[in-house]
Each structure stands twice: as C-alpha cells, then as structure tokens.
Design a protein around this motif. Structure first.
Motif, mmCIF file in Angstrom:
data_model
loop_
_atom_site.group_PDB
_atom_site.id
_atom_site.type_symbol
_atom_site.label_atom_id
_atom_site.label_comp_id
_atom_site.label_asym_id
_atom_site.label_seq_id
_atom_site.Cartn_x
_atom_site.Cartn_y
_atom_site.Cartn_z
ATOM 1 N N HIS A 1 -24.228 -14.727 74.895
ATOM 2 C CA HIS A 1 -23.879 -15.947 76.019
ATOM 3 C C HIS A 1 -22.987 -15.138 77.042
ATOM 4 C CE1 HIS A 1 -25.580 -19.610 74.003
ATOM 5 N NE2 HIS A 1 -26.327 -18.872 74.177
ATOM 6 N N MET B 1 -22.507 -15.438 81.285
ATOM 7 C CA MET B 1 -21.620 -16.020 81.910
ATOM 8 C C MET B 1 -20.994 -15.032 82.997
ATOM 9 S SD MET B 1 -19.798 -18.551 79.465
ATOM 10 C CE MET B 1 -20.494 -18.469 77.578
ATOM 11 N N LEU C 1 -14.527 -22.451 67.479
ATOM 12 C CA LEU C 1 -13.959 -23.311 68.650
ATOM 13 C C LEU C 1 -13.003 -22.414 69.513
ATOM 14 C CD1 LEU C 1 -13.738 -26.795 67.622
ATOM 15 C CD2 LEU C 1 -15.009 -25.861 69.447
ATOM 16 N N CYS D 1 -14.520 -20.039 71.856
ATOM 17 C CA CYS D 1 -14.931 -20.598 73.052
ATOM 18 C C CYS D 1 -13.869 -20.866 74.325
ATOM 19 C CB CYS D 1 -15.820 -22.038 72.754
ATOM 20 S SG CYS D 1 -17.481 -21.823 71.858
ATOM 21 N N GLU D 2 -12.738 -21.408 73.471
ATOM 22 C CA GLU D 2 -11.504 -21.760 74.428
ATOM 23 C C GLU D 2 -10.902 -20.609 75.090
ATOM 24 O OE1 GLU D 2 -8.932 -23.724 71.653
ATOM 25 O OE2 GLU D 2 -10.003 -25.337 71.484
ATOM 26 N N GLN E 1 -12.682 -17.928 76.019
ATOM 27 C CA GLN E 1 -13.794 -17.481 76.911
ATOM 28 C C GLN E 1 -13.525 -18.340 78.238
ATOM 29 O OE1 GLN E 1 -15.801 -15.152 77.737
ATOM 30 N NE2 GLN E 1 -17.339 -16.011 79.172
ATOM 31 N N GLN E 2 -13.331 -19.664 78.095
ATOM 32 C CA GLN E 2 -13.165 -20.640 79.045
ATOM 33 C C GLN E 2 -12.070 -20.366 79.770
ATOM 34 O OE1 GLN E 2 -15.208 -23.067 80.399
ATOM 35 N NE2 GLN E 2 -14.040 -22.710 82.006
ATOM 36 N N MET E 3 -10.713 -19.816 79.076
ATOM 37 C CA MET E 3 -9.483 -19.581 79.978
ATOM 38 C C MET E 3 -9.773 -18.286 80.462
ATOM 39 S SD MET E 3 -6.785 -20.140 76.910
ATOM 40 C CE MET E 3 -5.132 -19.494 77.906
ATOM 41 N N MET F 1 -12.770 -17.326 82.087
ATOM 42 C CA MET F 1 -13.139 -17.850 83.262
ATOM 43 C C MET F 1 -12.206 -18.657 84.285
ATOM 44 S SD MET F 1 -17.246 -18.449 82.192
ATOM 45 C CE MET F 1 -16.919 -19.967 81.306
ATOM 46 N N ASP F 2 -11.332 -19.253 83.665
ATOM 47 C CA ASP F 2 -10.638 -19.899 84.553
ATOM 48 C C ASP F 2 -9.472 -19.112 85.226
ATOM 49 O OD1 ASP F 2 -11.521 -22.466 83.652
ATOM 50 O OD2 ASP F 2 -9.818 -22.760 82.073
ATOM 51 N N PRO G 1 -9.826 -31.476 72.066
ATOM 52 C CA PRO G 1 -8.546 -31.339 72.642
ATOM 53 C C PRO G 1 -8.626 -31.298 74.313
ATOM 54 C CG PRO G 1 -9.405 -29.639 71.321
ATOM 55 C CD PRO G 1 -10.482 -30.473 71.457
ATOM 56 N N LYS H 1 -7.229 -29.106 76.420
ATOM 57 C CA LYS H 1 -7.354 -28.031 77.103
ATOM 58 C C LYS H 1 -8.017 -26.849 76.507
ATOM 59 C CE LYS H 1 -3.252 -27.990 80.111
ATOM 60 N NZ LYS H 1 -1.798 -27.552 80.004
ATOM 61 N N PRO H 2 -8.963 -25.983 76.925
ATOM 62 C CA PRO H 2 -9.072 -25.925 78.385
ATOM 63 C C PRO H 2 -9.912 -26.873 79.019
ATOM 64 C CG PRO H 2 -9.870 -23.912 77.141
ATOM 65 C CD PRO H 2 -9.507 -24.936 76.277
ATOM 66 N N LYS I 1 -11.940 -27.706 81.270
ATOM 67 C CA LYS I 1 -13.141 -27.463 81.780
ATOM 68 C C LYS I 1 -14.081 -27.073 80.461
ATOM 69 C CE LYS I 1 -12.871 -25.559 86.640
ATOM 70 N NZ LYS I 1 -12.826 -24.219 87.381
ATOM 71 N N LEU I 2 -13.624 -26.787 79.364
ATOM 72 C CA LEU I 2 -14.560 -26.931 78.215
ATOM 73 C C LEU I 2 -14.845 -28.101 77.524
ATOM 74 C CD1 LEU I 2 -15.834 -24.675 76.249
ATOM 75 C CD2 LEU I 2 -13.730 -24.945 74.876
ATOM 76 N N TYR I 3 -13.823 -29.098 77.521
ATOM 77 C CA TYR I 3 -13.620 -30.439 76.886
ATOM 78 C C TYR I 3 -14.026 -31.740 77.836
ATOM 79 C CZ TYR I 3 -12.361 -27.762 72.692
ATOM 80 O OH TYR I 3 -12.359 -26.870 71.867
ATOM 81 N N ILE J 1 -20.325 -23.422 82.644
ATOM 82 C CA ILE J 1 -19.653 -24.419 81.867
ATOM 83 C C ILE J 1 -20.579 -24.979 80.775
ATOM 84 C CG2 ILE J 1 -18.496 -26.734 82.116
ATOM 85 C CD1 ILE J 1 -16.731 -25.361 84.207
ATOM 86 N N LEU K 1 -21.225 -22.853 77.916
ATOM 87 C CA LEU K 1 -20.160 -22.641 76.968
ATOM 88 C C LEU K 1 -19.484 -23.779 76.201
ATOM 89 C CD1 LEU K 1 -18.188 -20.450 75.818
ATOM 90 C CD2 LEU K 1 -16.360 -21.201 77.612
ATOM 91 N N ALA L 1 -19.689 -25.091 72.113
ATOM 92 C CA ALA L 1 -18.566 -25.864 71.597
ATOM 93 C C ALA L 1 -19.091 -27.070 70.776
ATOM 94 C CB ALA L 1 -17.470 -26.305 72.504
#
Lengths: 322, 322
Positions: free
Chosen positions: A78, A82, A138, A141-142, A144-146, A148-149, B21, B23-24, B26-28, B102, B105, B109
C-alpha cells in the motif's frame, strides 16, 4: 547475526509454504510475487527472539512471526502505491507490475491473511495478541499519514520526526518482540520492557538509514547514494541541518531543494551538512536511542545468555553499512 | 422491519460514539465523515438477529455488530477508489473529498478498527469469531476481484455471476449472522444453517437489486433508473439475456453496449429484455434463493417466534421498491 540465520531460513521456508488459493489469479498471484522478492525478514525473526528471550526451549511461534511479516508486506504494497514507487528491492512493485486497484485489493487480502496467521495456534493468548497487533497496526497507519503530511510541510521539528518514525517503523519492531513475549507468557512488565527495547532500536535503525543515504560507501551500498536528498525527503539529516542553520545557511538549504542539477545538489547539500556537523548530531541521537534500548533490555531479569542474540542484532542494525 | 428499528437505532448511536483519535486529522476525519453519511445498517443488525435467534434474552453483541459495519464501510471506501466512484449515498466518496492515498490508508485503519471491535468482550469466543471473520473477509476480497475481472469479459456465465455476488455480497450477510450465532454459543450445525440462510438471502437481495435497476418505479427509486445499463454492467438481467439470446438478438445486445444515445440505449435494452422475458428469469432465480434461505431457517430447532424478525427481514429485502 549468525544467531538469527537458522530462524530466518525457517521463516523463509514457511513463507514459501504459505497456502494461498490460486483463484482469483489477480488477487493471489501478486501476493505470491511480492512475498518472494525478498526482504531481510528481521521483523518475524524478532517475534522468535522475543519468545526465546523468556522461554528459550519453547517451540518457535512461526505463525505469529509470519503474521508480522505478512503485515509488514501489506504496508509495503500500500505504501508503494501512495509513494508512487516503481521499484521495491530492485523489483517492480505490485501496482507497477499489475495496477493500483490490484495493489489495493491484494494488500487488503494480505492484511486479512496476517490476522489468520496471528490466530493460528494462539489459544488463550489470542486476546493479548490481538490487542498488541491492533494497536501496533493502527500506529503504523498513523505514522504513514504523518509521513505524508510532512511532505507538504517545511517546518517539521526533530521531535515530530522522531514520533513519526516511531509510529511508522519502530512500533512494529516493538510489537513483534512483544508478540513473541506473549507467546512465552511473559509478564506485563517484561512485555513493556521488550517493547521499549524494540521501539528504541527501531528509531536508531531508522536514523542509521537516514545517515547511510548520504554517507554510505557507494561500493557497499545497494542503492543510489543521496536518494533522499534528490527526492527532497525530510530525513533526520535534513531536519538536523534545518534546526541549526543560521539565516544565510537556511536560504542555501531552501535553494538546494529547488536545485535541478542533481550532481551539484548532492555536492552542495553534503558540503552544507558537513559544515553544520549534521552527521554527528544524528549519530548522537542514534546512540541515545541505542542506549535506551540496551537499558530496557538490562531491566529484564532473565539469564544474560538469553539476551545475546538481541544484543548482537541491535549492534548489527546500527553498525551496518547498508 | 419494525422489529429491527430499535437495534438499528442503537447501532447508529454506538457508531456515533465510536472512539476515534483526532490525530492525524487526515487519517481519522475521513472515517468520521464516512461512517456518518448513513447506510441501512442491515449487516450489523443481522449480528444481533443471529444472536437473538439462539439466545433471545442475551444482552446484544454490539461490539461485534459494529465490527461488521466497520468492515463493510472499509470495503466501500476501497471499492469506491477501485470503481472511481465520485458519490456514495449521494455524498462525496472519501477519495473524492480527500484523495486516493487518504482513501487507501483510512480504509486500512478502518479494517483494523473492525478487528478491534470484533475482539471487544469476545472472551473465549474470539477464536471462532476470528475464523468466521477472516474467511468471510477474504471471500469478500475474492468477490471484488472477480467483479473487476468480469468487467473485461463478455462471456460471464450466470453461475459465475452468482458465485461472484455470493462472495462479494452474500457471505458478509451470512458471516454477520454466524457471528451473532457464535455470540449466542450456537452449535456448529446451527451456525452452518444460519450462514446458509444469510448467503441465500444475500444472493436474492443482489438479484433484486439488479432487477430494480431497470424495473424500479422512478418515483420511488432513489437513483437513476437504468444506471447499470448505462454503465454496461454485467448484471443478472444482462447475463440472463445473454444466456437466451439467439444470433440476431445477440448482435443487438452487443451493439447496444456501444450505443451512445443514452435514452435510446435504455429504451432498446428494455425492449429486448422484455422480449426475452429476462425479468421473469431473474425473479425465478431470486425466489429459488429466497426459498433455500427459508428452508435453511426451517431446519433450526428454536421456538418459531424467534425466527419472526429474520423472516420479515428476508421478505422485506426481496419485496422492497428501492
């Protein structure tokens, strides 16, 4: 590292024997392909080492080890979509060899297979295994999102970065060890300590990765030296430079992000990093996490010989050339 | 359906209270958004009905019901990316409102959250729950892959299609009921029977869906009548026509796939389908699966009043106008 070799060999064998249906072909062929393009198999080996630390004579928890490796490969499939990455370990990525939809769906199936393996032979330990696996997954995943952010930000702090790599990379090393510890019926305190060891080794490992990108010996390093610099990645080297650069140096650093002459970009970036002593800064941080890891291991009251494999693995991970 | 209303209300409330949660972001945020754009919540209600069938006085297994709903929403988020769908229930899909990465990911999650809920309060039943959940989830992936494979083929047979919708749609209804049955400590035979009921109702439900696409009352139907025809989807209507069309009719059917005048395409397709009696063919298949479902339910030796809710739900699903 030779302590690990027999386990890794066995893990590789078990991976090859993993039962996957043949149909639908486009769901399962990509998984067979991806699982066989290799990998160091460090994470599944950590499950076995975590178990052997507390219960040296127990029969190895290979299903749970495989579960961690399948999960790791799911994240790679995945992540590669991305990141739009064409290659992984020198081979085509799944979405490149097939397409993105197949990457998404076969990745999903692989995550489910990881849960199947986790439950195999788990018995009463399943509840604890699920708790650790789920919270770890989880967090990955968090992370990976950070990550990308961060691509869209220049003002990432070092502590934000450490938290990102902790989530994206290190919790899985900690989780793998803790899952091994659960399979050895270790106490809660022991589980916490071994997870701490894993997370700190993971952070040190990732910092080492960042350093190697620019400072590896090109003859030994398997990939292009400076790849992170070329891709403008906010690595520990870059963020350390950012944190100490004065006004004019900051300008140079930002200008270098725009530089299109690759050779020049690499040369100037390295000069600036050297001038700012960035490599030493990173080594200090790496050593700090390495020490924290060893301290956590020290708190575990088992025979010292049980710790040898973990100590030598930790040492290898931060002393490696590639 | 009024038997279900209190459960569905409760499920909706629990979904709103689901702890995610912040944060992040864009994940939640995408998960919060997607879980609140609605849905019939039939699948989680089936968990409760499956449980109540065997244990009417047990306190409802809402965590497991939610698990099924989270899993379903995970599949929708990923399917929407694969199908390139801009809208879901009249609202923007996740990848449309944010982006594909997004969607991938946050979907991942959500699948992990589904496993978390599955384990909540499961105790010794967790192993059985995992077995059913994992095999169901893998089958859903297989069904989605078959569906994608079918897009590139004209020669799909009716039995292949039934197998595809069984995997993609029906096993989840069967799995939801079986998970409810596990929470009521039902026997293996009872678990098999209720899963059979669910799978057959699911197939009947999907055939009904296919029929409604073209034969719904436009005033009652919530979406464009003939959407599947316009998209050249190989539905039960189309495949039934394909299976009985003679040489010249087959030519017309293939030509209609190329027709760009939408109004004409819909009119002519409907004329051909009517001529070939395709609607009746589909109704017969639907009724066949409906009867198999009721037969499976009949084999279960519990008080007949315990079955009322499931019978009326089954009836509603095949008699509905939308």
């Amino acid at each position: 590292m030779k302590d690990l070799a027999p386990y890794i060999e066995r893990i590789e064998k078990k991976l090859n024997e993993l039962e996957l249906p043949t149909k639908p072909v486009k769901l399962y062929d990509p998984l067979r392909y991806f699982l066989q393009i290799g990998g160091k198999r460090i994470r599944p080996a950590l499950v076995i080492l975590g178990q052997k630390l507390f219960s040296p004579s127990a029969s190895e928890a290979y299903p749970q080890a495989l579960s961690i490796e399948l999960f790791h490969n799911f994240t790679l499939i995945h992540d590669d979509i991305m990141d739009n990455a064409p290659l992984r370990r020198g081979q085509q990525t799944v979405h490149e060899k097939w397409n993105s939809n197949i990457g998404i769906l076969s990745g999903d199936a692989l995550l489910i297979k990881a849960y199947q393996k986790l439950a195999e032979g788990a018995g009463e330990r399943l509840e604890s295994l699920m708790e650790v696996f789920n919270s770890t997954a989880l967090q990955v995943c968090e992370g990976q999102q950070m990550d990308m952010d961060f691509e869209e930000r220049i003002d990432v702090t070092i502590s934000e970065y450490i938290e990102m790599i902790r989530l994206k990379t290190s919790v899985l090393l900690g989780g793998a060890l803790e899952i091994g510890a659960i399979m050895a019926d270790a106490s809660d305190a022991h589980r916490r300590a071994i997870r701490q060891f894993g997370e700190n080794i993971g952070i040190a490992f990732q910092i080492k990765d960042d350093i190697l990108d620019l400072y590896a010996d090109p003859d030994k390093f398997g990939k292009q030296v400076g790849g992170d610099v070329i891709a403008n990645k906010k690595t520990m080297l870059f963020l350390s430079a950012l944190s100490v650069a004065g006004g004019p140096q900051l300008e140079v650093l930002k200008q270098l992000l725009e530089e299109t002459n690759i050779e020049l970009k690499l040369k100037r970036t390295k000069e600036l990093f050297d001038h700012l002593n960035v490599r030493d800064m990173c080594h200090e941080r790496m050593d700090d996490h390495y020490k924290r890891a060893l301290n956590a291991l020290d708190t575990i009251d088992v025979a010292d010989q049980n710790k040898t494999a973990l100590r030598s693995l930790a040492q290898y991970l931060i002393e490696r050339d590639l």
